[in-house]
Write an enzyme that holds these catalytic residues in place. Structure first.
Site, mmCIF file in Angstrom:
data_model
loop_
_atom_site.group_PDB
_atom_site.id
_atom_site.type_symbol
_atom_site.label_atom_id
_atom_site.label_comp_id
_atom_site.label_asym_id
_atom_site.label_seq_id
_atom_site.Cartn_x
_atom_site.Cartn_y
_atom_site.Cartn_z
ATOM 1 N N SER A 159 14.915 1.777 0.324
ATOM 2 C CA SER A 159 13.906 1.020 -0.402
ATOM 3 C C SER A 159 13.404 -0.119 0.458
ATOM 4 O O SER A 159 14.075 -0.552 1.405
ATOM 5 C CB SER A 159 14.479 0.468 -1.717
ATOM 6 O OG SER A 159 15.516 -0.459 -1.456
ATOM 7 N N GLY A 161 11.372 -0.423 2.767
ATOM 8 C CA GLY A 161 11.198 -0.229 4.193
ATOM 9 C C GLY A 161 12.471 -0.281 5.016
ATOM 10 O O GLY A 161 12.417 -0.182 6.245
ATOM 11 N N GLU A 265 1.269 6.200 -3.087
ATOM 12 C CA GLU A 265 0.876 5.720 -1.769
ATOM 13 C C GLU A 265 0.210 6.845 -0.982
ATOM 14 O O GLU A 265 0.715 7.974 -0.953
ATOM 15 C CB GLU A 265 2.082 5.204 -1.005
ATOM 16 C CG GLU A 265 2.750 3.993 -1.638
ATOM 17 C CD GLU A 265 3.951 3.535 -0.834
ATOM 18 O OE1 GLU A 265 3.775 3.149 0.332
ATOM 19 O OE2 GLU A 265 5.068 3.570 -1.382
ATOM 20 N N GLU A 277 3.902 8.812 -0.534
ATOM 21 C CA GLU A 277 5.073 8.627 -1.405
ATOM 22 C C GLU A 277 4.600 8.253 -2.800
ATOM 23 O O GLU A 277 3.429 7.912 -3.009
ATOM 24 C CB GLU A 277 5.996 7.529 -0.861
ATOM 25 C CG GLU A 277 6.614 7.835 0.494
ATOM 26 C CD GLU A 277 7.574 6.744 0.957
ATOM 27 O OE1 GLU A 277 7.892 5.829 0.169
ATOM 28 O OE2 GLU A 277 7.993 6.798 2.117
ATOM 29 N N ASP A 284 5.351 -2.909 -5.492
ATOM 30 C CA ASP A 284 5.275 -4.280 -4.968
ATOM 31 C C ASP A 284 3.859 -4.658 -4.556
ATOM 32 O O ASP A 284 3.410 -5.784 -4.798
ATOM 33 C CB ASP A 284 6.268 -4.496 -3.818
ATOM 34 C CG ASP A 284 6.182 -3.463 -2.718
ATOM 35 O OD1 ASP A 284 5.269 -2.607 -2.747
ATOM 36 O OD2 ASP A 284 7.039 -3.494 -1.802
ATOM 37 N N THR A 285 3.100 -3.721 -3.977
ATOM 38 C CA THR A 285 1.722 -4.048 -3.604
ATOM 39 C C THR A 285 0.856 -4.337 -4.828
ATOM 40 O O THR A 285 -0.177 -4.994 -4.724
ATOM 41 C CB THR A 285 1.078 -2.895 -2.803
ATOM 42 O OG1 THR A 285 1.010 -1.724 -3.626
ATOM 43 C CG2 THR A 285 1.883 -2.585 -1.554
ATOM 44 N N ARG A 360 12.162 -11.237 0.146
ATOM 45 C CA ARG A 360 10.953 -11.687 -0.549
ATOM 46 C C ARG A 360 11.334 -12.650 -1.666
ATOM 47 O O ARG A 360 12.081 -12.313 -2.567
ATOM 48 C CB ARG A 360 10.213 -10.473 -1.110
ATOM 49 C CG ARG A 360 8.793 -10.733 -1.504
ATOM 50 C CD ARG A 360 8.010 -9.437 -1.639
ATOM 51 N NE ARG A 360 8.658 -8.488 -2.529
ATOM 52 C CZ ARG A 360 8.658 -7.170 -2.353
ATOM 53 N NH1 ARG A 360 8.070 -6.652 -1.304
ATOM 54 N NH2 ARG A 360 9.246 -6.379 -3.224
#
Length: 387
Positions: A159, A161, A265, A277, A284-285, A360
């Site tokens: 997850s 990245g 995505e 994906e 999150d985006t 984050r």
């Protein structure tokens, strides 16, 4: 639909399996409708714990521990909010009559890049780039030789990245192999993807409530080390490319089934769109929708789960920028400049109990013409610091 009060015998309950910043926003939306919220995560004082009626800390990959919490709390809806969950527990819960969102099979497919890529490309016939799966360093070298350089290397389960890298030559492969071991999940198998010469990548937020499918305006985003740092909405694209993206989103979400919001995505080259994906939950985006839409992706997710109408107003262009900590701290403090609070911008602080480099911790949001909003977001995020 009838709504009751929380903490009553007839309360409608949702359980969040994963209680980070995205789960926190879902919990807030649930509170607005009088739902009872149970937030579960692997660590104490996760963001959604702060706004839930009850919280639990368990090993999220322990089948019996997760099942015990589900059986004890008896939620009406179970919302997996992270990838690192015991899928066996979800299948068991669903077999016992619990409503897993969107469904246990969809969660299983999407948490494993091998499963979802084969489902999308081989069963649904969606356009993707060439790919191979490997489980050894030698296999990685052979696959990269066939696919060519640069190539993208990811663990099949991870997850945010983690473990992802781009190998630009054969000299990078051993480092990519080592990086893959950092995955939050299973790094025993990797997906090796031929690098698509794309113009940009997007997230198409797609909501299903069992009666209709609704798309948000496409979201452009910039990633570093496989994790989002900036996003903007809308991503300007041709009408044909947008229609192709919506068609792919509809096919993959119809194939997965169930209710809820999905983050699909994709890579875009001209009018051509390639599936990458999909996440069966807020993305999150999509935090940019906190400022661009009357119903954010979190509100739409909850509405879709409940089978409510999915209409919303798009307020206008906007952008988001993620603030990532630069240091480790057991008592993190985020120093936010007052300049972030303007008529068209604000910040959301996630209140995570610990920080570490790259975690984050907050997001800055700007409402303005998209290019201007992105410029402002890039500037504003520099005015958030670790105290």
């Amino acid at each position: 639909m009838q709504f009751s009060a929380p903490l009553k015998s007839n309360s409608k309950r949702i359980m969040l399996l994963g209680s980070g910043e995205l789960g926190k926003e879902v919990a807030i939306e649930a509170q607005r409708l009088g739902l009872e919220v149970i937030a579960v995560d692997r660590y104490e004082n996760a963001p959604a714990h702060h706004v839930a009626h009850r919280s639990h800390v368990v090993n999220m990959q322990d089948r019996e521990a997760v099942l015990e919490i589900i059986r004890r709390e008896k939620p009406d809806f179970i919302l997996p909010e992270i990838e690192a969950i015991s899928i066996d527990a979800l299948y068991d819960a669903q077999a016992e009559g619990f409503n897993v969102i969107p469904n246990a099979d969809a969660v299983s497919k999407t948490m494993n890049r091998k499963n979802i890529r084969r489902f999308a490309a081989e069963k649904l016939g969606l356009k993707t780039g060439p790919y191979e799966f490997v489980s050894t360093l030698e296999g990685l070298k052979e696959a990269a030789g066939r696919l060519g350089f640069p190539c993208v290397i990811k663990p099949v389960m991870s997850s945010s990245g983690h473990g992802q890298s781009v190998a630009r030559s054969a000299d990078d492969l051993e480092n990519s192999w080592e990086m893959a071991k950092e995955a939050r999940g299973d790094a025993s198998e990797l997906i090796v993807e031929a690098f698509i010469d794309f113009d940009y990548e997007i997230t198409m937020l797609t909501a299903r409530n069992g009666k209709e499918t609704v798309f948000c305006e496409p979201i452009g985003h910039e990633q570093r080390d496989g994790d989002y740092v900036f996003s903007w909405q809308p991503m300007h694209m041709s009408d044909k490319a947008k229609a192709n993206a919506q068609e792919i989103s509809k096919k993959i979400t119809d194939g997965l089934g169930g209710r809820g919001l999905f983050g699909v995505e994709m890579f875009v080259k001209g009018d051509e769109v390639y599936f990458s994906e999909v996440s069966p939950r807020p993305h999150d985006t999509g935090m940019v929708t906190l400022i661009t839409q009357s119903q954010s992706e979190f509100a739409l997710h909850l509405r879709a789960v409940l089978g409510l109408p999915l209409g919303f107003t798009f307020y206008g262009d906007g952008a988001s920028a993620a603030f990532k900590s630069e240091k480790d701290s057991y008592s993190p403090v985020v120093d936010v400049s007052e300049s972030l609070f303007t008529p068209n911008s604000f910040v959301r602080v996630f209140s995570k109990p610990e920080s570490h480099k790259g975690r984050r911790m907050a997001v800055a949001l700007v409402l303005d013409e998209v290019n201007s909003a992105l410029r402002q977001a890039r500037d504003l995020i520099t005015k958030i610091k670790d105290a």
